[in-house]
Design an enzyme around this catalytic site. Structure first.
Site, PDB file in Angstrom:
ATOM      1  N   ASP A  97      29.919  41.541  38.136  1.00 18.96           N
ATOM      2  CA  ASP A  97      29.704  42.245  39.390  1.00 18.96           C
ATOM      3  C   ASP A  97      29.143  43.643  39.173  1.00 18.96           C
ATOM      4  O   ASP A  97      29.040  44.127  38.044  1.00 18.96           O
ATOM      5  CB  ASP A  97      31.025  42.328  40.172  1.00 18.96           C
ATOM      6  CG  ASP A  97      32.219  42.689  39.280  1.00 18.96           C
ATOM      7  OD1 ASP A  97      32.031  43.410  38.290  1.00 18.96           O
ATOM      8  OD2 ASP A  97      33.334  42.244  39.585  1.00 18.96           O
ATOM      9  N   ASN A 148      45.662  42.091  43.948  1.00 16.30           N
ATOM     10  CA  ASN A 148      45.703  41.154  45.077  1.00 16.30           C
ATOM     11  C   ASN A 148      45.172  39.771  44.706  1.00 16.30           C
ATOM     12  O   ASN A 148      44.934  38.941  45.576  1.00 16.30           O
ATOM     13  CB  ASN A 148      44.940  41.719  46.279  1.00 16.30           C
ATOM     14  CG  ASN A 148      43.458  41.927  45.999  1.00 16.30           C
ATOM     15  OD1 ASN A 148      42.962  41.593  44.923  1.00 16.30           O
ATOM     16  ND2 ASN A 148      42.750  42.494  46.961  1.00 16.30           N
ATOM     17  N   HIS A 198      42.277  39.095  43.104  1.00 17.49           N
ATOM     18  CA  HIS A 198      40.827  38.888  43.095  1.00 17.49           C
ATOM     19  C   HIS A 198      40.308  38.745  41.664  1.00 17.49           C
ATOM     20  O   HIS A 198      40.871  39.287  40.719  1.00 17.49           O
ATOM     21  CB  HIS A 198      40.070  39.996  43.851  1.00 17.49           C
ATOM     22  CG  HIS A 198      39.994  41.317  43.152  1.00 17.49           C
ATOM     23  ND1 HIS A 198      40.555  42.461  43.667  1.00 17.49           N
ATOM     24  CD2 HIS A 198      39.380  41.706  42.002  1.00 17.49           C
ATOM     25  CE1 HIS A 198      40.302  43.481  42.865  1.00 17.49           C
ATOM     26  NE2 HIS A 198      39.595  43.049  41.843  1.00 17.49           N
ATOM     27  N   GLU A 216      37.391  38.774  46.985  1.00 20.62           N
ATOM     28  CA  GLU A 216      38.610  39.248  47.611  1.00 20.62           C
ATOM     29  C   GLU A 216      39.381  38.101  48.282  1.00 20.62           C
ATOM     30  O   GLU A 216      38.826  37.029  48.535  1.00 20.62           O
ATOM     31  CB  GLU A 216      38.266  40.320  48.648  1.00 20.62           C
ATOM     32  CG  GLU A 216      37.592  41.568  48.066  1.00 20.62           C
ATOM     33  CD  GLU A 216      38.547  42.494  47.327  1.00 20.62           C
ATOM     34  OE1 GLU A 216      39.614  42.042  46.882  1.00 20.62           O
ATOM     35  OE2 GLU A 216      38.209  43.681  47.180  1.00 20.62           O
TER      36      GLU A 216
END
Length: 241
Positions: free
Chosen positions: A67, A136, A138, A143
């Site tokens: 990314d 979380n 990811h 996400e």
């Protein structure tokens, strides 16, 4: 799925580097998927050492990063272009043309995503994908709630991710709110995956990833379905298992 629980971050980093180096030795023109963030820094440090000692060579290796922040120039100190140069690329013998990172300043984001997918396909696919994990759940910048079918795409970063990454910036207001990331489908196409996590702050995400239901609410949970994945975590990240 192979789960290795190790004593600390140093051992975690060395084990990950050993797996990656074995991949390169077995296939000198391996295609590697690489991650950023604090977790893989120790792994990259070990790979640099191995390269400088002549144990491995990146001369024929091709890499694709997961990314990049959208809106940051590649020379911005917070960009992942900059991160990879500082922690790995400038220290090893990889060819510039073989190190692929998404263009965070692309005028046509959809075209950039298609280009990246095509480059991965033309390279023969990713042999080994290195992953970290967010608090979380990811992976990459996929996400919670992201479609498991997504290929490389533009995402809006979750407030939790923005807060977690604010430590790398002068203030939270400087953290980009969007990123371009390989999608879950792209990641799952890798022939082999190595997932790393350290610290108690990742314990809940690791528990949900390895023991919870497979759900887009925990993007990393889809890794339970991958046929060849090694998870390396330290004792702190494993406390809920």
């Amino acid at each position: 799925m192979q789960i290795d629980i190790v004593k600390d971050y140093d051992i975690l980093s060395k084990k990950a580097a050993q797996i990656i180096s074995a991949q390169i030795i077995q296939k000198p023109n391996s295609v590697l998927g690489l991650a950023t963030g604090s977790t893989p820094i120790g792994t990259y440090r070990e790979l640099v050492r191995m390269c400088k000692e002549g144990i491995i060579s990146f001369a024929d290796v091709v890499t694709f990063n997961l990314d990049e922040y959208y809106g940051l120039d590649e020379d911005d100190p917070q960009s992942y272009h900059y991160f990879m140069r500082e922690y790995l690329f400038k220290e090893i013998d990889i060819k510039d043309a073989n190190a692929h990172i998404l263009d965070g300043k692309a005028a046509d984001v959809e075209a950039e995503c298609r280009r990246y997918e095509n480059c991965i396909k033309e390279a023969g696919g990713i042999d080994l994908q290195l992953l970290g994990i967010g608090q979380n759940g990811h992976i990459g910048f996929n996400e919670p709630g992201e479609n498991f079918e997504a290929l490389t795409h533009l995402v809006n970063l979750h407030p939790d991710t923005i807060r977690a990454n604010a430590r790398f910036f002068n203030s939270i207001d400087e953290v980009p709110t969007q990123a371009i990331t390989m999608g879950i489908k792209t990641i799952m196409r890798a022939k082999k995956i190595v997932l790393l996590a350290n610290g108690e702050s990742k314990a809940e995400a690791i528990y949900q990833t390895l023991k919870g239901k497979i759900t887009p609410r925990v993007p990393a949970s889809v890794l339970q379905l991958h046929p060849d994945i090694t998870v390396i975590i330290d004792e702190a990240a494993a406390v809920k298992l």
